[in-house]
Design a protein around this motif. Structure first.
Motif, PDB file in Angstrom:
ATOM      1  N   ASN A  44       0.801  -1.225   0.000  1.00  0.00           N
ATOM      2  CA  ASN A  44       0.000   0.000   0.000  1.00  0.00           C
ATOM      3  C   ASN A  44       0.833   1.274   0.000  1.00  0.00           C
ATOM      4  N   ALA A  45       2.079   1.185   0.465  1.00  0.00           N
ATOM      5  CA  ALA A  45       2.929   2.378   0.416  1.00  0.00           C
ATOM      6  C   ALA A  45       3.282   2.704  -1.032  1.00  0.00           C
ATOM      7  N   ASN A  46       3.166   1.716  -1.900  1.00  0.00           N
ATOM      8  CA  ASN A  46       3.458   1.886  -3.325  1.00  0.00           C
ATOM      9  C   ASN A  46       2.239   2.497  -4.017  1.00  0.00           C
ATOM     10  N   SER A  67      -0.682  15.912 -11.320  1.00  0.00           N
ATOM     11  CA  SER A  67      -0.664  14.457 -11.497  1.00  0.00           C
ATOM     12  C   SER A  67      -0.170  13.693 -10.268  1.00  0.00           C
ATOM     13  N   GLY A  68       0.365  14.396  -9.287  1.00  0.00           N
ATOM     14  CA  GLY A  68       0.831  13.696  -8.095  1.00  0.00           C
ATOM     15  C   GLY A  68       1.972  14.447  -7.429  1.00  0.00           C
ATOM     16  N   THR A  69       2.548  13.798  -6.429  1.00  0.00           N
ATOM     17  CA  THR A  69       3.605  14.441  -5.639  1.00  0.00           C
ATOM     18  C   THR A  69       4.796  14.844  -6.498  1.00  0.00           C
ATOM     19  N   THR A  70       5.191  13.976  -7.416  1.00  0.00           N
ATOM     20  CA  THR A  70       6.367  14.276  -8.237  1.00  0.00           C
ATOM     21  C   THR A  70       6.163  15.588  -8.989  1.00  0.00           C
ATOM     22  N   PHE A  71       4.996  15.739  -9.598  1.00  0.00           N
ATOM     23  CA  PHE A  71       4.696  16.978 -10.319  1.00  0.00           C
ATOM     24  C   PHE A  71       4.675  18.148  -9.331  1.00  0.00           C
ATOM     25  N   GLU A  98      14.301  11.163   2.375  1.00  0.00           N
ATOM     26  CA  GLU A  98      13.365  11.552   1.308  1.00  0.00           C
ATOM     27  C   GLU A  98      13.286  10.537   0.169  1.00  0.00           C
ATOM     28  N   HIS A  99      12.115  10.479  -0.426  1.00  0.00           N
ATOM     29  CA  HIS A  99      11.887   9.791  -1.702  1.00  0.00           C
ATOM     30  C   HIS A  99      12.632  10.592  -2.776  1.00  0.00           C
ATOM     31  N   HIS A 100      13.041   9.934  -3.827  1.00  0.00           N
ATOM     32  CA  HIS A 100      13.767  10.638  -4.900  1.00  0.00           C
ATOM     33  C   HIS A 100      12.985  11.841  -5.434  1.00  0.00           C
ATOM     34  N   ALA A 101      11.660  11.778  -5.346  1.00  0.00           N
ATOM     35  CA  ALA A 101      10.830  12.914  -5.814  1.00  0.00           C
ATOM     36  C   ALA A 101      11.073  14.176  -4.992  1.00  0.00           C
ATOM     37  N   ASN A 102      11.638  14.002  -3.795  1.00  0.00           N
ATOM     38  CA  ASN A 102      11.934  15.170  -2.951  1.00  0.00           C
ATOM     39  C   ASN A 102      13.445  15.356  -2.792  1.00  0.00           C
ATOM     40  N   HIS A 106       6.583  14.077   5.502  1.00  0.00           N
ATOM     41  CA  HIS A 106       5.737  13.986   6.695  1.00  0.00           C
ATOM     42  C   HIS A 106       5.891  12.578   7.290  1.00  0.00           C
ATOM     43  N   VAL A 107       5.821  11.564   6.382  1.00  0.00           N
ATOM     44  CA  VAL A 107       6.009  10.166   6.792  1.00  0.00           C
ATOM     45  C   VAL A 107       6.930   9.504   5.764  1.00  0.00           C
ATOM     46  N   SER A 108       7.921   8.761   6.252  1.00  0.00           N
ATOM     47  CA  SER A 108       8.871   8.094   5.338  1.00  0.00           C
ATOM     48  C   SER A 108       8.230   6.886   4.656  1.00  0.00           C
ATOM     49  N   ASN A 109       8.452   6.775   3.345  1.00  0.00           N
ATOM     50  CA  ASN A 109       7.877   5.653   2.598  1.00  0.00           C
ATOM     51  C   ASN A 109       8.651   4.358   2.802  1.00  0.00           C
ATOM     52  N   VAL A 110       9.835   4.432   3.415  1.00  0.00           N
ATOM     53  CA  VAL A 110      10.650   3.226   3.633  1.00  0.00           C
ATOM     54  C   VAL A 110      10.578   2.791   5.098  1.00  0.00           C
ATOM     55  N   VAL A 119       6.752  20.142   2.433  1.00  0.00           N
ATOM     56  CA  VAL A 119       6.481  18.863   3.095  1.00  0.00           C
ATOM     57  C   VAL A 119       5.904  17.888   2.069  1.00  0.00           C
ATOM     58  N   ASP A 120       6.508  16.699   2.014  1.00  0.00           N
ATOM     59  CA  ASP A 120       6.014  15.638   1.145  1.00  0.00           C
ATOM     60  C   ASP A 120       5.036  14.789   1.971  1.00  0.00           C
ATOM     61  N   GLY A 121       3.761  14.959   1.676  1.00  0.00           N
ATOM     62  CA  GLY A 121       2.727  14.287   2.471  1.00  0.00           C
ATOM     63  C   GLY A 121       2.191  13.007   1.854  1.00  0.00           C
ATOM     64  N   SER A 122       2.922  12.458   0.862  1.00  0.00           N
ATOM     65  CA  SER A 122       2.425  11.274   0.132  1.00  0.00           C
ATOM     66  C   SER A 122       2.010  10.131   1.042  1.00  0.00           C
ATOM     67  N   GLN A 123       2.795   9.898   2.095  1.00  0.00           N
ATOM     68  CA  GLN A 123       2.528   8.735   2.957  1.00  0.00           C
ATOM     69  C   GLN A 123       1.769   9.124   4.219  1.00  0.00           C
ATOM     70  N   ALA A 124       1.409  10.392   4.335  1.00  0.00           N
ATOM     71  CA  ALA A 124       0.679  10.826   5.531  1.00  0.00           C
ATOM     72  C   ALA A 124      -0.812  10.950   5.241  1.00  0.00           C
ATOM     73  N   PHE A 141       1.019  16.023  -2.189  1.00  0.00           N
ATOM     74  CA  PHE A 141       0.532  14.653  -1.963  1.00  0.00           C
ATOM     75  C   PHE A 141      -0.029  14.077  -3.254  1.00  0.00           C
ATOM     76  N   THR A 142      -0.282  12.778  -3.182  1.00  0.00           N
ATOM     77  CA  THR A 142      -0.622  12.031  -4.372  1.00  0.00           C
ATOM     78  C   THR A 142      -1.947  11.310  -4.141  1.00  0.00           C
ATOM     79  N   GLY A 143      -2.799  11.200  -5.156  1.00  0.00           N
ATOM     80  CA  GLY A 143      -4.134  10.632  -4.955  1.00  0.00           C
ATOM     81  C   GLY A 143      -4.184   9.116  -4.952  1.00  0.00           C
ATOM     82  N   HIS A 144      -3.235   8.467  -5.684  1.00  0.00           N
ATOM     83  CA  HIS A 144      -3.391   7.015  -5.870  1.00  0.00           C
ATOM     84  C   HIS A 144      -3.067   6.207  -4.628  1.00  0.00           C
ATOM     85  N   LYS A 145      -2.447   6.844  -3.625  1.00  0.00           N
ATOM     86  CA  LYS A 145      -2.186   6.109  -2.376  1.00  0.00           C
ATOM     87  C   LYS A 145      -3.328   6.293  -1.389  1.00  0.00           C
ATOM     88  N   MET A 146      -4.295   7.183  -1.709  1.00  0.00           N
ATOM     89  CA  MET A 146      -5.383   7.474  -0.777  1.00  0.00           C
ATOM     90  C   MET A 146      -6.731   7.060  -1.398  1.00  0.00           C
TER      91      MET A 146
HETATM   92  N1  PMP Z   1       7.123  10.813  -1.973  1.00  0.00           N
HETATM   93  C1  PMP Z   1       6.859   9.709  -1.267  1.00  0.00           C
HETATM   94  C2  PMP Z   1       7.187   9.694   0.194  1.00  0.00           C
HETATM   95  C3  PMP Z   1       6.301   8.588  -1.897  1.00  0.00           C
HETATM   96  O1  PMP Z   1       6.045   7.489  -1.179  1.00  0.00           O
HETATM   97  C4  PMP Z   1       6.001   8.656  -3.272  1.00  0.00           C
HETATM   98  C5  PMP Z   1       5.397   7.461  -3.998  1.00  0.00           C
HETATM   99  N2  PMP Z   1       6.094   6.270  -3.793  1.00  0.00           N
HETATM  100  C6  PMP Z   1       6.293   9.828  -3.967  1.00  0.00           C
HETATM  101  C7  PMP Z   1       6.854  10.884  -3.292  1.00  0.00           C
HETATM  102  C8  PMP Z   1       6.017   9.966  -5.433  1.00  0.00           C
HETATM  103  O2  PMP Z   1       4.654   9.970  -5.673  1.00  0.00           O
HETATM  104  P1  PMP Z   1       4.116   9.889  -7.174  1.00  0.00           P
HETATM  105  O3  PMP Z   1       4.868   8.772  -7.834  1.00  0.00           O
HETATM  106  O4  PMP Z   1       2.666   9.599  -7.006  1.00  0.00           O
HETATM  107  O5  PMP Z   1       4.372  11.219  -7.786  1.00  0.00           O
END
Ligand code: PMP
Length: 416
Positions: free
Chosen positions: A40-42, A102-106, A132-136, A182-186, A209-214, A232-237
């Motif tokens: 689900n974190a994915n 489109s999501g957190t990356t954007f 951080e996730h590579h997106a941040n 906000h919350v680590s994805n790993v 703040v990257d709120g993807s996992q919060a 934040f991103t919609g597909h995880k919620m």
């Molecule tokens: N940040 C975190 C903490 C994530 O978990 C993710 C998704 N794995 C992202 C950023 C990137 O989100 P997205 O691929 O939906 O842009």
């Protein structure tokens, strides 16, 4: 009492078995075994109401937004703007401060290109946490390369928590921007973002703040956090893929130049000059993922009905059970042991490669992620090439945790 509660645990006001039945995909089998979806974190699974909302949009209301005066055009616009309003209320912010994307990356790239790129220069520092996730991370490296600014790492402690003393000590006068999850994805670590953003603000540092996992897992009140930007991103919620948002303080949205140019983001165009639309539309060039946002609006309705405090309590209970079971397995190492933790468990089993584990678990019907989880620097800190990650959500069950642990023990024997 809720059928899914375990002995000694407080009964939940929610019937979690009934909630599970709302998710069609969870009923399927994989390799002839009942699916245990622990990835689900994915991305998260979707309730039937979300799938139905997308379907209904295409069957009954499909048209482009903010353009057509006909009935369908106004229905589509109302549905799209309605989703923005639902998201804003869900996160306690103003709808006109929420840029749909489109999501957190954007969202983070929007901050990097529109806020940071025109402002930063040589001598400035961008402070980025180790977890951080590579997106941040990567957008800040790109900005640093083009402006001459430097990226400085805010380190973590062995238990996975942020080293707050070191973080505050490294908030020196040259730091212009802080990027933190906000919350680590790993690791599942929950960072005290309210305190961190307050300290940043005191020093004139803009916080992202990257709120993807919060947002999918706990009540989030962005206004109370006091950050400058929240992505934040919609597909995880429970929402469709290709949806997400950036919340930004109004003064930033007004001062920032557009990221992409095109239709929708303008008021007037001539070859002598273009007048941009007001925020948030100034940052929404082109036809958006309308059906996706209609689905995300339905996801917000779904989560709001459950109550995010109930979701958090349920996942805390599942995490406690999962951790207790994994702690019993000899040679199993969990990464991220600090107490404030969301339901994400990264682990390694002595003598087994993470990818082998995940592949064999898949044959048992269990979906976990293996690898670096888009967080190379974090895995480098622990000196490991990959981990396995189990991330249950509120619709998972205690029985699935037991099935997962049994599968893990079986797989270990195969690998041994
Ligand atoms: N940040 C975190 C903490 C994530 O978990 C993710 C998704 N794995 C992202 C950023 C990137 O989100 P997205 O691929 O939906 O842009």
């Amino acid at each position: 009492m809720n059928a899914a509660a375990r002995p000694g645990q407080v009964a939940s006001p929610i019937d979690w078995q009934a909630v599970r039945a709302d998710f069609p995909l969870l009923q399927r089998q994989v390799h002839g075994k009942p699916l245990v979806y622990f990835d689900n974190a994915n991305t998260g699974q979707k309730p039937a109401t979300v799938i139905a909302a997308v379907d209904d949009f295409y069957r009954q209301h499909n048209a482009n937004v903010s353009r057509a005066v006909h009935q369908l055009g106004s229905e589509a616009t109302d549905a799209y703007e309605g989703a923005r309003g639902k998201l804003a209320a869900f996160l306690n912010v103003r709808a006109d401060e929420l840029v749909l994307c489109s999501g957190t990356t954007f969202a983070i790239n929007l901050v990097a290109y529109s806020w940071a790129l025109p402002r930063l220069q040589a001598g400035d520092t961008i402070l980025v946490s180790r977890m951080e996730h590579h997106a941040n991370i990567v957008p800040w490296q790109l900005v640093a390369e083009r402006t001459g600014a430097t990226v400085r790492v805010a380190e973590i402690l062995e238990d996975g928590s942020l080293d707050l003393d070191a973080l505050y000590a490294s908030m020196t006068a040259d730091v212009k921007l802080l990027a933190v999850a906000h919350v680590s994805n790993v690791l599942g670590m929950v960072n005290p973002v309210r305190e961190i953003c307050r300290e940043a603000r005191k020093r004139g540092i803009v916080s992202v703040v990257d709120g993807s996992q919060a947002v999918p897992h706990r009540p989030v009140d962005i206004a109370a956090i006091g950050c400058d930007f929240y992505a934040f991103t919609g597909h995880k919620m429970c929402g469709p893929t290709g949806t997400g948002a950036l919340w930004a303080r109004r003064e930033h949205l007004q001062a920032m130049p557009p990221f992409l140019g095109g239709g929708e983001m303008i008021k007037e165009v001539s070859f002598e000059g273009t007048v941009f639309n007001d925020p948030p539309h100034k940052f929404e060039a082109g036809t958006p993922n309308i059906a996706g946002f209609v689905g995300l609006g339905a996801a917000v309705d779904y989560l709001s009905t459950l109550g995010m405090a109930n979701v958090e309590a349920r996942e805390t209970e599942l995490l406690a059970h999962l951790t207790e079971e994994l702690n019993r397995i000899e040679g199993l190492r969990i990464f991220g042991r600090a107490p404030d933790k969301a339901a994400v468990v990264s682990f390694l089993l002595e003598g087994a490669h993470a990818h082998d584990l995940a592949t064999l678990l898949d044959l048992e019907g269990v979906a976990v992620r293996s690898g670096q989880h888009c967080a190379h620097p974090l895995l480098q800190f622990y000196g490991v090439a990959a981990t396995c990650r189990a991330s249950p959500a509120f619709y998972n069950t205690h029985e699935e945790i037991e099935a997962f642990v049994a599968a893990l023990c079986k797989v270990r024997k195969l690998l041994g």
